[in-house]
Design an enzyme around this catalytic site. Structure first.
Site, PDB file in Angstrom:
ATOM      1  N   GLU A 190     -67.564 -19.159  13.391  1.00  0.00           N
ATOM      2  CA  GLU A 190     -68.532 -18.887  14.540  1.00  0.00           C
ATOM      3  C   GLU A 190     -67.934 -18.185  15.759  1.00  0.00           C
ATOM      4  O   GLU A 190     -67.696 -18.405  16.986  1.00  0.00           O
ATOM      5  CB  GLU A 190     -69.248 -20.232  15.132  1.00  0.00           C
ATOM      6  CG  GLU A 190     -70.123 -20.848  13.902  1.00  0.00           C
ATOM      7  CD  GLU A 190     -71.214 -21.620  14.516  1.00  0.00           C
ATOM      8  OE1 GLU A 190     -70.885 -22.447  15.550  1.00  0.00           O
ATOM      9  OE2 GLU A 190     -72.172 -21.836  14.023  1.00  0.00           O
ATOM     10  N   GLU A 384     -73.097 -22.430   6.334  1.00  0.00           N
ATOM     11  CA  GLU A 384     -73.706 -23.347   7.041  1.00  0.00           C
ATOM     12  C   GLU A 384     -75.340 -23.292   7.105  1.00  0.00           C
ATOM     13  O   GLU A 384     -75.765 -22.111   7.455  1.00  0.00           O
ATOM     14  CB  GLU A 384     -73.118 -23.722   8.566  1.00  0.00           C
ATOM     15  CG  GLU A 384     -71.662 -23.973   8.791  1.00  0.00           C
ATOM     16  CD  GLU A 384     -71.299 -24.128  10.088  1.00  0.00           C
ATOM     17  OE1 GLU A 384     -72.260 -24.503  10.862  1.00  0.00           O
ATOM     18  OE2 GLU A 384     -70.130 -23.984  10.429  1.00  0.00           O
TER      19      GLU A 384
HETATM   20  C1  BGP Z   1     -72.323 -24.993  13.917  1.00  0.00           C
HETATM   21  C2  BGP Z   1     -70.919 -25.297  13.803  1.00  0.00           C
HETATM   22  C3  BGP Z   1     -70.466 -26.408  12.939  1.00  0.00           C
HETATM   23  C4  BGP Z   1     -71.594 -27.595  12.882  1.00  0.00           C
HETATM   24  C5  BGP Z   1     -72.884 -27.060  13.029  1.00  0.00           C
HETATM   25  C6  BGP Z   1     -73.973 -27.907  13.284  1.00  0.00           C
HETATM   26  O1  BGP Z   1     -72.210 -24.320  15.045  1.00  0.00           O
HETATM   27  O2  BGP Z   1     -69.968 -24.375  12.945  1.00  0.00           O
HETATM   28  O3  BGP Z   1     -68.946 -27.110  12.992  1.00  0.00           O
HETATM   29  O4  BGP Z   1     -71.349 -28.404  13.880  1.00  0.00           O
HETATM   30  O5  BGP Z   1     -72.920 -25.889  14.085  1.00  0.00           O
HETATM   31  O6  BGP Z   1     -74.080 -28.348  14.736  1.00  0.00           O
HETATM   32  P1  BGP Z   1     -74.103 -29.652  15.154  1.00  0.00           P
HETATM   33  O7  BGP Z   1     -72.911 -30.393  14.613  1.00  0.00           O
HETATM   34  O8  BGP Z   1     -73.583 -29.536  16.711  1.00  0.00           O
HETATM   35  O9  BGP Z   1     -75.288 -30.438  15.141  1.00  0.00           O
END
Ligand code: BGP
Length: 485
Positions: A190, A384
């Site tokens: 990201e 993701e």
């Molecule tokens: C993305 C990140 C991940 C993961 C995901 C879910 O932005 O790349 O690392 O964290 O979000 O978000 P969160 O864990 O804040 O619920």
């Protein structure tokens, strides 16, 4: 319904700082994520502010071994000691691949050392050997919000051009070490999130930062160069390797057909795709000049930078997709519209939201896939996608996460539509294939996994692993290559 490609890479994703724990074991140094603090007891309106700041005071407190504050990212779900059990569960689901990151600070604890930490290298040898034992392809992020804290505090993070050399040293070290084990690599997780999580690339951000936009984009330039040089090295060291960029992708939708809303939406979506534009095309797009003028950014570059970017673009585009957001140019004029606290946009009244306010838009994924494929004409990988939710253990000990199955089923159906549209999509790693610590809120209770982990937000619990209902559902999805949803 369209079939998935026969060698489609089904799997799951985590990140070192959210899954491993063992933050001070095996010689590991502190990363910015190990000291990032988040007070989720504050009202949601205050959450975004926290993402923008990581003060020296917070860092000093986090360094203090006697600090009473709990830093959940340091403990993950203790994958560091449970990895054999967890990887066996991934194999039971039939994973073709598993995405995680190498913690930079396990290999170079401070980031500026000349020799790597052998204990850190040996740890990932064990992880990759365990995965390959089951025929699971590792997909490895080089930096997943895990910049060494020392590089943040002593060098000022990515705005300092010296970080290019430190990163390339780290990258070539792991390419050499794992050249027979890993062929899929992502350079920065990201990379566009510096826009709202600046600590991940700049590190310590005080409230009165002199010119945060300049720091964000100067740092991004150095990351672009570092990514290109890492891509070059990877192809030289691992001939059949594939290197991808990785962006956070939120589909942005005009809140109305008012041309102002449409223009603001186009600009907002483009400012996010700017990062993949540079990494995938190999040059700064034409709109950069005006965008930088409006942000007051004047890049410092060196002779040869342009050539490096042009010669070594990434091979594929990977991205995270969770939600969409509606954009209004004049939110102040909207009477009964509700703000989207997560994206800063407007809540879309046609879409449901998760308990954390993330707007659920499966059809948006089909649009996103088509938009990215049309834009870059390079293979796509969904790194993701998932639903963070509060899971409940029933009387009989089961976890009936039908809500998660519904979310994932709807998104996979849209992947099929996009493949039918002609998109070259070669893999999907749903986020948080096992319960891990949330990046944005540091909560364990925001659960994503097919596997439940007995641990609460304060790290208490037995760490026992337990299959949810979605475990067997996803196992069947993979076994039928996406036909049985
Ligand atoms: C993305 C990140 C991940 C993961 C995901 C879910 O932005 O790349 O690392 O964290 O979000 O978000 P969160 O864990 O804040 O619920």
């Amino acid at each position: 319904m369209t079939k998935f490609p026969k060698d489609f890479l089904w799997g799951g994703a985590t990140a070192a700082h959210q899954v491993e724990g063992g933050f001070n074991e095996g010689g590991k140094g502190l990363s910015v994520s190990d000291v990032y603090t988040f007070d989720n007891s504050l009202p949601k309106e205050k959450w975004t502010d926290q993402w923008h700041l990581m003060t020296h005071a917070q860092v000093e407190e986090a360094r203090n071994p006697d600090s009473k504050k709990y830093y959940p990212k340091r403990y993950g779900n203790d994958f560091y000691h449970h990895y054999k059990e967890d990887i066996a569960l991934f194999a039971e689901m039939g994973f073709k691949c598993y995405r995680t990151s190498i913690a930079w600070t396990r290999i170079f604890p401070n980031g500026d050392e000349s020799t790597p930490n052998e204990a850190g290298l040996a740890f990932y040898d064990k992880i990759f050997d365990e995965l390959l034992k089951y025929g699971i392809e590792p997909v490895v992020s080089l930096s997943h919000y895990e910049m060494p804290l020392h590089l943040a505090t002593e060098y000022g993070g990515w705005p300092n051009r010296q970080l290019i050399d430190f990163y390339v040293k780290f990258a070539t070290t792991v390419f050499e070490r794992y050249k027979d084990k890993v062929k899929f690599w992502l350079t920065f997780n990201e990379i566009n999130c510096v826009k709202h999580h600046p600590y991940v690339s700049i590190g310590v951000i005080e409230e009165n930062h002199p010119n945060i936009e300049q720091a964000k984009y100067q740092g991004a330039h150095h990351q672009f160069i570092a990514s290109a040089l890492a891509t070059k090295a990877c192809h030289q060291i691992i001939p059949n390797s594939k290197v991808g960029c990785m962006i956070s992708y939120q589909l942005l939708i005009p809140y109305s057909c008012n041309p102002d809303d449409v223009q603001k939406t186009v600009e907002s979506q483009r400012s996010s795709l700017f990062f993949s534009d540079v990494q995938a095309r190999g040059y700064y797009p034409a709109y950069t000049k005006r965008m930088f003028e409006e942000k007051g950014v004047v890049l410092e570059t060196e002779v040869g930078d342009e050539e490096i970017l042009r010669q070594y673009p990434v091979d594929f585009i990977s991205f995270s997709y969770y939600m969409s957001s509606a954009i209004s140019a004049h939110p102040e004029n909207l009477e009964n519209a509700e703000g989207n606290l997560i994206t800063g946009g407007i809540k879309n009244p046609y879409l449901p939201s998760s308990e954390w306010g993330w707007q659920i838009d499966p059809k948006g994924l089909r649009i996103a896939l088509n938009q990215l494929y049309d834009r870059y004409q390079k293979p796509l990988f969904i790194a993701e996608n998932g639903l963070g939710a509060v899971d409940k253990i029933e009387e009989d000990g089961t976890i009936q996460d039908d809500y998660r199955i519904d979310y994932l089923r709807q998104h996979i159906e849209q992947m099929q539509e996009a493949i039918h549209d002609g998109v070259d999509l070669f893999g999907y790693t749903s986020w948080g294939c096992i319960d891990i610590v949330s990046a944005s809120t540091s909560q364990m209770s925001k659960r994503y996994g097919y596997i439940y982990v007995d641990q609460d937000d304060e790290g208490n619990g037995t760490k026992e692993r337990r299959k949810k209902k979605s475990f067997d559902w996803y196992k069947n999805v993979i076994a039928t290559n996406g036909e049985a949803l």
